[in-house]
Design an enzyme around this catalytic site. Structure first.
Site, PDB file in Angstrom:
ATOM      1  N   LYS A 169      38.623  18.381  57.763  1.00  0.00           N
ATOM      2  CA  LYS A 169      38.451  19.058  56.740  1.00  0.00           C
ATOM      3  C   LYS A 169      39.524  19.352  56.108  1.00  0.00           C
ATOM      4  CE  LYS A 169      37.398  22.192  53.808  1.00  0.00           C
ATOM      5  NZ  LYS A 169      36.939  23.430  53.586  1.00  0.00           N
ATOM      6  N   LYS A 200      46.530  28.270  51.579  1.00  0.00           N
ATOM      7  CA  LYS A 200      46.441  28.027  53.848  1.00  0.00           C
ATOM      8  C   LYS A 200      46.019  26.918  54.145  1.00  0.00           C
ATOM      9  CE  LYS A 200      42.350  28.900  55.163  1.00  0.00           C
ATOM     10  NZ  LYS A 200      41.403  28.572  55.151  1.00  0.00           N
TER      11      LYS A 200
END
Lengths: 297, 297
Positions: B177, B245
């Protein structure tokens, strides 16, 4: 009657373009710095000329597609002290020069001005689509110049291309081409960084590519380049040395326009490093070598 | 009989996933930090629970999908001094915890170890496909964990996703991811840099996007994000603060693995700058704002 086409530059792109003009029945005159590269086209019916000027003298439409700005200056203007060598010296008023090399917008405008003085029409018309697009006759042309000129030469270009974007005056084609190659350079660099990251953490590059290909981030470019990276084999379709040059031109243009390109600058550093350590003239997807080395170090 | 599903986190992704579980007939218990976000799901038949622990106590399969690593730690382990708040405290042995948030592989392994001690199965299973994929029930799951566990919960996940990649042990899903989001972040940053370059040189962004969309560099991601950039309107589908982030997590992971990511680092700088100057919580394609400002300065 079909226009006489002149083709100057018989590299990875020029040769398949030449084949398509011959197939479409255009009388074709060619020149290339290394003469042997013309053999196949001459056997297929093209006429060899001894200089860009002689190509130009026999052509209604002259297309130059060579590797970099100095090469374009040489075939268009002639090397210094040899102004009878360049295409401009041979072109008739009313004929059209098309430069499909990738150069700075500034050089495109300079050639356009020199052509205008002589009553010659000029288009900067770099292409995208790679050798595959060139072979299929499905190149995409990014064009700077006048509508009337593009309309006039479209029958010639349609033998080698499928889309023609008229983007503004001379220079606009090169502007868009540099923006396009900046994007392509970054996309493949992004793939390489992504693979570097996950392989260092124990996931295989094959797994990562499979996930990417089912994601929103998929692109035809990555579909073509990922298998080369997985095999670690990089036969040149779009050579790394040319992509390196194009990113450099994009950064030079950015500097002149007062735009900073942080990711583009970072990618240029990586392309430079890999180019220096790649004597084998690989495809630009060899950018992944940097990471393989880093990962194995 | 259908498994009892617990859903912790009702943000842009969690809400549509919850709707799909209800539609597919799964008994659903939910919790979210801001309770009002649960209203719609509760009206549609979901049961509200007072804490992640109470969700867990009523569920066979618990899915957490919250915004960042601290939020995951809080809903799984409970905030410090409140260990009776977290999901782990409520889960039965033999039940399964699935974290679909995006966090570090390290945190995923830590949760996996804590689950193993309690006889709970754990999968790190972050998703890609955006809110669009969540609404259609066509998310792509990148999974770290055991085959048997994934097989066991597949009927639950199939109500919200269409592809399930089992990539290795706990942590492998998060690894992929982070590599994926690094790629997506760089692709949109590349588009923004390309548009900055050509618009500064007098070509319109609309023209550039049209050429890109006919090129090898096209991607579904750019097809979705380019129109937002052209309109200069950025309703959050994947918020910039979350992409920021994720790129940070990717760079932290790279550092731990000894891999340098030059373009990723440069892009992180740009995402940081735009985030600081974007109080409106825009989509991550608002990265283009940096250049609009630069171009207009």
């Amino acid at each position: 009657m079909k226009s006489n086409v002149g083709l100057i530059g018989l590299g990875l792109m020029g040769r398949p373009m030449g084949r398509n003009w011959l197939r479409a029945g255009f009388p074709l005159t060619v020149w290339n710095r290394t003469k042997s590269r013309a053999d196949e086209l001459v056997q297929a019916g093209a006429k060899w000329a001894a200089s860009p000027r002689e190509v130009a003298a026999q052509s209604d439409v002259v297309v130059t597609i060579v590797s970099d700005p100095p090469a374009v200056e040489e075939v268009v203007f002639g090397p210094s002290g040899k102004s009878d060598f360049g295409a401009l010296a041979g072109m008739k008023a009313g004929s059209t020069l098309i430069d499909s090399s990738t150069v700075s917008p500034e050089l495109a405008r300079r050639i356009g001005a020199a052509c205008a003085e002589r009553g010659i029409d000029f288009l900067d018309a770099p292409v995208t689509g790679g050798t595959w697009g060139a072979e299929k006759g499905e190149l995409i042309f990014m064009v700077g110049g006048k509508t009337g000129v593009l309309d006039h030469v479209k029958p010639v270009l349609e033998a080698v291309g499928k889309r023609f974007f008229l983007l503004g005056p001379n220079g606009a084609g090169q502007t868009v081409k540099l923006g396009m190659n900046l994007l392509l350079a970054l996309e493949v660099d992004a793939l390489a960084e992504s693979l570097a990251l996950v392989t260092a953490a124990g996931v295989t590059a094959e797994q990562m590519v499979e996930v990417i290909q089912s994601s929103m981030g998929r692109s035809p470019l990555l579909d073509v380049k990922a298998p080369l990276i997985l095999k670690n084999e990089f036969p040149a379709s779009f050579p790394l040395r040319l992509m390196h040059k194009d990113v450099r031109l994009a950064l030079e243009m950015a500097r002149k326009c007062g735009v900073v390109l942080p990711a583009g600058s970072a990618a240029y550093g990586t392309y430079s490093t890999v180019k220096e350590s790649s004597p084998d003239d690989p495809d630009f997807s060899a950018i992944a070598r940097f990471w393989r080395k880093a990962a194995h170090a």
